[in-house]
Design a protein around this motif. Structure first.
Motif, PDB file in Angstrom:
ATOM      1  N   ASP A 106       0.831  -1.201   0.000  1.00 36.26           N
ATOM      2  CA  ASP A 106       0.000   0.000   0.000  1.00 36.26           C
ATOM      3  C   ASP A 106       0.866   1.252   0.000  1.00 36.26           C
ATOM      4  OD1 ASP A 106      -2.181   1.654   0.141  1.00 36.26           O
ATOM      5  OD2 ASP A 106      -2.456   1.428   2.302  1.00 36.26           O
ATOM      6  N   TYR A 107       0.880   1.972  -1.134  1.00 31.73           N
ATOM      7  CA  TYR A 107       1.545   3.275  -1.170  1.00 31.73           C
ATOM      8  C   TYR A 107       0.541   4.315  -0.690  1.00 31.73           C
ATOM      9  CZ  TYR A 107       3.999   7.445  -2.596  1.00 31.73           C
ATOM     10  OH  TYR A 107       4.631   8.663  -2.564  1.00 31.73           O
ATOM     11  N   LYS A 108       0.944   5.117   0.307  1.00 35.31           N
ATOM     12  CA  LYS A 108       0.053   6.115   0.889  1.00 35.31           C
ATOM     13  C   LYS A 108       0.527   7.528   0.576  1.00 35.31           C
ATOM     14  CE  LYS A 108      -1.394   3.249   4.825  1.00 35.31           C
ATOM     15  NZ  LYS A 108      -1.512   3.173   6.300  1.00 35.31           N
ATOM     16  N   GLU A 109      -0.388   8.465   0.696  1.00 34.88           N
ATOM     17  CA  GLU A 109      -0.047   9.863   0.461  1.00 34.88           C
ATOM     18  C   GLU A 109       1.054  10.331   1.409  1.00 34.88           C
ATOM     19  OE1 GLU A 109      -0.345  13.696  -1.302  1.00 34.88           O
ATOM     20  OE2 GLU A 109      -0.984  11.701  -1.945  1.00 34.88           O
ATOM     21  N   ASP A 110       1.033   9.831   2.654  1.00 39.73           N
ATOM     22  CA  ASP A 110       2.060  10.213   3.630  1.00 39.73           C
ATOM     23  C   ASP A 110       3.460   9.771   3.213  1.00 39.73           C
ATOM     24  OD1 ASP A 110       0.103  11.307   5.170  1.00 39.73           O
ATOM     25  OD2 ASP A 110       0.065   9.727   6.676  1.00 39.73           O
ATOM     26  N   ASP A 111       3.555   8.790   2.335  1.00 44.20           N
ATOM     27  CA  ASP A 111       4.858   8.281   1.915  1.00 44.20           C
ATOM     28  C   ASP A 111       5.630   9.273   1.061  1.00 44.20           C
ATOM     29  OD1 ASP A 111       4.593   5.807   3.213  1.00 44.20           O
ATOM     30  OD2 ASP A 111       3.477   4.965   1.541  1.00 44.20           O
ATOM     31  N   LYS A 112       4.997  10.376   0.660  1.00 51.30           N
ATOM     32  CA  LYS A 112       5.721  11.353  -0.153  1.00 51.30           C
ATOM     33  C   LYS A 112       6.787  12.076   0.664  1.00 51.30           C
ATOM     34  CE  LYS A 112       2.254  15.019   0.451  1.00 51.30           C
ATOM     35  NZ  LYS A 112       1.248  15.839  -0.234  1.00 51.30           N
ATOM     36  N   SER A 183      17.381 -14.458  -0.634  1.00 46.55           N
ATOM     37  CA  SER A 183      17.530 -14.509   0.826  1.00 46.55           C
ATOM     38  C   SER A 183      16.675 -13.473   1.531  1.00 46.55           C
ATOM     39  CB  SER A 183      19.004 -14.312   1.215  1.00 46.55           C
ATOM     40  OG  SER A 183      19.490 -13.070   0.714  1.00 46.55           O
ATOM     41  N   ASN A 184      16.167 -12.484   0.797  1.00 44.58           N
ATOM     42  CA  ASN A 184      15.354 -11.423   1.409  1.00 44.58           C
ATOM     43  C   ASN A 184      13.859 -11.653   1.259  1.00 44.58           C
ATOM     44  OD1 ASN A 184      17.202  -9.772   2.651  1.00 44.58           O
ATOM     45  ND2 ASN A 184      17.419  -8.338   0.954  1.00 44.58           N
ATOM     46  N   ILE A 185      13.454 -12.882   0.954  1.00 45.82           N
ATOM     47  CA  ILE A 185      12.038 -13.148   0.725  1.00 45.82           C
ATOM     48  C   ILE A 185      11.192 -12.843   1.955  1.00 45.82           C
ATOM     49  CG2 ILE A 185      12.319 -15.610   1.275  1.00 45.82           C
ATOM     50  CD1 ILE A 185       9.833 -14.056  -1.254  1.00 45.82           C
ATOM     51  N   ASN A 186      11.662 -13.204   3.147  1.00 45.83           N
ATOM     52  CA  ASN A 186      10.889 -12.912   4.365  1.00 45.83           C
ATOM     53  C   ASN A 186      10.849 -11.415   4.643  1.00 45.83           C
ATOM     54  OD1 ASN A 186      10.207 -15.595   4.927  1.00 45.83           O
ATOM     55  ND2 ASN A 186      12.125 -15.957   6.029  1.00 45.83           N
ATOM     56  N   LEU A 187      11.964 -10.738   4.379  1.00 47.57           N
ATOM     57  CA  LEU A 187      12.001  -9.282   4.553  1.00 47.57           C
ATOM     58  C   LEU A 187      11.015  -8.622   3.592  1.00 47.57           C
ATOM     59  CD1 LEU A 187      13.209  -6.689   5.706  1.00 47.57           C
ATOM     60  CD2 LEU A 187      15.040  -6.873   4.000  1.00 47.57           C
ATOM     61  N   MET A 188      10.971  -9.107   2.377  1.00 49.40           N
ATOM     62  CA  MET A 188      10.049  -8.557   1.381  1.00 49.40           C
ATOM     63  C   MET A 188       8.598  -8.696   1.834  1.00 49.40           C
ATOM     64  SD  MET A 188       9.972  -9.476  -2.677  1.00 49.40           S
ATOM     65  CE  MET A 188       8.530  -9.212  -3.701  1.00 49.40           C
ATOM     66  N   LYS A 189       8.259  -9.833   2.422  1.00 44.32           N
ATOM     67  CA  LYS A 189       6.898 -10.043   2.924  1.00 44.32           C
ATOM     68  C   LYS A 189       6.569  -9.059   4.037  1.00 44.32           C
ATOM     69  CE  LYS A 189       6.719 -14.982   1.753  1.00 44.32           C
ATOM     70  NZ  LYS A 189       6.701 -16.364   2.293  1.00 44.32           N
ATOM     71  N   LYS A 190       7.535  -8.780   4.901  1.00 41.41           N
ATOM     72  CA  LYS A 190       7.319  -7.827   5.995  1.00 41.41           C
ATOM     73  C   LYS A 190       7.131  -6.408   5.448  1.00 41.41           C
ATOM     74  CE  LYS A 190       9.877 -10.427   9.515  1.00 41.41           C
ATOM     75  NZ  LYS A 190      11.079 -10.443  10.386  1.00 41.41           N
ATOM     76  N   ILE A 191       7.890  -6.073   4.418  1.00 43.28           N
ATOM     77  CA  ILE A 191       7.762  -4.749   3.805  1.00 43.28           C
ATOM     78  C   ILE A 191       6.371  -4.570   3.220  1.00 43.28           C
ATOM     79  CG2 ILE A 191       8.579  -3.279   1.911  1.00 43.28           C
ATOM     80  CD1 ILE A 191      11.379  -4.497   2.374  1.00 43.28           C
ATOM     81  N   VAL A 192       5.860  -5.614   2.574  1.00 45.17           N
ATOM     82  CA  VAL A 192       4.518  -5.538   1.993  1.00 45.17           C
ATOM     83  C   VAL A 192       3.470  -5.256   3.061  1.00 45.17           C
ATOM     84  CG1 VAL A 192       2.701  -6.938   0.910  1.00 45.17           C
ATOM     85  CG2 VAL A 192       5.031  -6.979  -0.006  1.00 45.17           C
ATOM     86  N   SER A 193       3.660  -5.813   4.252  1.00 44.83           N
ATOM     87  CA  SER A 193       2.675  -5.628   5.322  1.00 44.83           C
ATOM     88  C   SER A 193       2.814  -4.282   6.021  1.00 44.83           C
ATOM     89  CB  SER A 193       2.805  -6.750   6.363  1.00 44.83           C
ATOM     90  OG  SER A 193       4.050  -6.660   7.036  1.00 44.83           O
ATOM     91  N   SER A 194       3.907  -3.571   5.787  1.00 37.78           N
ATOM     92  CA  SER A 194       4.116  -2.283   6.441  1.00 37.78           C
ATOM     93  C   SER A 194       4.675  -1.263   5.460  1.00 37.78           C
ATOM     94  CB  SER A 194       5.079  -2.441   7.626  1.00 37.78           C
ATOM     95  OG  SER A 194       5.197  -1.231   8.346  1.00 37.78           O
ATOM     96  N   GLY A 195       4.144  -1.267   4.254  1.00 36.87           N
ATOM     97  CA  GLY A 195       4.641  -0.365   3.231  1.00 36.87           C
ATOM     98  C   GLY A 195       4.315  -0.918   1.864  1.00 36.87           C
ATOM     99  N   ALA A 196       5.287  -0.939   0.968  1.00 33.55           N
ATOM    100  CA  ALA A 196       5.012  -1.414  -0.385  1.00 33.55           C
ATOM    101  C   ALA A 196       6.287  -1.878  -1.079  1.00 33.55           C
ATOM    102  CB  ALA A 196       4.357  -0.302  -1.207  1.00 33.55           C
ATOM    103  N   VAL A 197       6.096  -2.798  -2.001  1.00 32.68           N
ATOM    104  CA  VAL A 197       7.144  -3.208  -2.928  1.00 32.68           C
ATOM    105  C   VAL A 197       6.646  -2.798  -4.308  1.00 32.68           C
ATOM    106  CG1 VAL A 197       8.330  -5.158  -3.980  1.00 32.68           C
ATOM    107  CG2 VAL A 197       7.916  -5.140  -1.519  1.00 32.68           C
ATOM    108  N   LEU A 198       7.469  -2.085  -5.061  1.00 28.41           N
ATOM    109  CA  LEU A 198       6.998  -1.604  -6.355  1.00 28.41           C
ATOM    110  C   LEU A 198       8.076  -1.719  -7.426  1.00 28.41           C
ATOM    111  CD1 LEU A 198       8.218   1.492  -6.928  1.00 28.41           C
ATOM    112  CD2 LEU A 198       6.574   2.058  -5.153  1.00 28.41           C
ATOM    113  N   SER A 199       7.623  -1.719  -8.677  1.00 25.91           N
ATOM    114  CA  SER A 199       8.524  -1.831  -9.815  1.00 25.91           C
ATOM    115  C   SER A 199       7.814  -1.354 -11.071  1.00 25.91           C
ATOM    116  CB  SER A 199       8.975  -3.283 -10.005  1.00 25.91           C
ATOM    117  OG  SER A 199       9.722  -3.427 -11.198  1.00 25.91           O
ATOM    118  N   GLU A 200       8.579  -0.813 -12.005  1.00 26.36           N
ATOM    119  CA  GLU A 200       8.010  -0.459 -13.304  1.00 26.36           C
ATOM    120  C   GLU A 200       8.054  -1.643 -14.260  1.00 26.36           C
ATOM    121  OE1 GLU A 200      10.287   2.323 -15.742  1.00 26.36           O
ATOM    122  OE2 GLU A 200      12.085   1.814 -14.605  1.00 26.36           O
ATOM    123  N   TYR A 201       8.760  -2.707 -13.872  1.00 27.49           N
ATOM    124  CA  TYR A 201       8.931  -3.855 -14.758  1.00 27.49           C
ATOM    125  C   TYR A 201       7.740  -4.802 -14.671  1.00 27.49           C
ATOM    126  CZ  TYR A 201      13.676  -2.107 -15.141  1.00 27.49           C
ATOM    127  OH  TYR A 201      14.767  -1.305 -15.368  1.00 27.49           O
TER     128      TYR A 201
END
Length: 361
Positions: A106-112, A183-201
């Protein structure tokens, strides 16, 4: 297909990015025409490689588009297009913003109001500790931490933000469904739950070397400033710095041991004018939020609600202060904050200056 669907469709074709889409828009005017024009017209677009033109023609069917959208749905991702209301406003400011962002989380307005923390993949224990410490402290001030999920400094920064109870965003050089490094798969899951993972690809894109310099412009485009913790003279982090300078972002650097290769890049940045940073306050003062967690017990008997008092107190203490910073510090969305500010203005307690800046009166 409508314009938005056309952009997502085009962006889902591997090898087609910002430059190709822009050329097509410039040529056809209405990108929707691409769905119905003849194959020869697509081949005639100046600057478009024949191989890319063929991909567009071969994949110009609803089956291809629907299959791609099924992949997006399957991984709980969203496609955010350049003209969508939830597209990051700061990213729109750069020269070449992605036409489509694929997002999990979830990308939020506050993230700017964000700071990027970047550095060497071959970071020293000292560098990792600094990145972790700065991220953990910055999120306490409502600042979002942005980085690239790489090993070393990036990983430490993401972990610091999460352990500090804050938000963090990872910008990938692959599809959002491809974790790199694995090796960062668990970290990536945590980021998704408290922020966002994004890509243009597109979904499924593998992490190729050429993808990372391009993704670095997104890291810098999302933030107010870039903090480089450790970097060699040929570090990819310096590409992020170059993008930041082109985009008018602030550049901060942590000084390091003059005898180590991992500090040569950061020390060079400082010599060239980057702001030297030795504590988190060095960053906070740039944005007038040093020691912003003020005592909230100022005695004001003006028949104000708790939130109205918080806003008024903050303006009194930190004036002049802009609305964006008030929103970040007090964690109020802009609509709610605008209502509170209107009440305070009607009561004659604050005054608006040009640029959405406020002072107490």
């Amino acid at each position: 297909m409508n314009e938005r669907e056309c952009l997502i469709w085009l962006n889902s074709i591997k090898g087609i990015g910002y430059k190709t889409i822009k050329k097509l828009i410039d040529y056809f005017g209405d990108i929707q025409k691409l769905w119905s024009v003849s194959s020869s017209e697509i081949y005639n677009v100046s600057g478009i490689q024949k191989s890319l033109a063929k991909k567009i023609i071969d994949n110009r069917n609803s089956e291809f588009f629907c299959a791609y959208m099924e992949k997006v749905k399957k991984i709980n991702a969203n496609c955010i297009c350049l003209n969508d209301s939830n597209y990051p406003s700061s990213l729109k400011e750069i020269y070449d913003p992605p036409y489509v962002l694929n997002v999990i989380g979830d990308y939020k307005e506050d993230d700017k109001f964000a700071i990027a923390i970047v550095g060497s993949r071959k970071a020293t224990p000292y560098g990792k500790n600094i990145a972790y410490k700065f991220a953990k402290e910055l999120v306490k001030y409502g600042i979002t931490i942005v980085s690239g999920l790489a090993v070393g400094i990036d990983t430490a920064a993401h972990k610091g933000a999460l352990d500090g109870g804050g938000r963090t965003i990872a910008v990938l050089g692959s599809g959002v469904d491809v974790c790199y490094p694995k090796s960062n798969i668990n970290l990536m899951k945590k980021i998704v739950s408290s922020g966002a993972v994004l890509s243009e690809y597109p979904i499924g894109t593998l992490p190729r070397p050429g993808n990372f310099p391009r993704r670095n412009r997104i890291i810098s485009g999302l933030v107010k400033g870039v903090l480089v913790v450790e970097a060699g003279l040929k570090s990819g982090s310096l590409i992020t710095v170059n993008h930041a300078l082109e985009q008018g972002r602030d550049v901060f650097a942590v000084p390091g041991n003059i005898l180590t290769n991992t500090s040569k890049g950061t020390n060079k940045l400082i010599k060239e004018g980057a702001k030297i940073v030795t504590c988190v306050e060095d960053i906070l003062e740039e944005y007038n939020i040093q020691n912003i967690f003020f005592e909230n017990n100022i005695d004001i008997d003006l028949n104000l609600s708790c939130k109205e008092k918080e806003v008024y107190n903050l303006i009194r203490i930190k004036q002049p202060i802009n609305i964006e910073l008030i929103s970040v510090v007090l964690r109020l969305n802009i609509n709610e904050l605008n209502s509170i500010i209107t009440i305070l203005e009607l009561k004659g307690l604050i005054e608006e200056l040009p640029g959405k800046i406020f002072i107490a009166v």
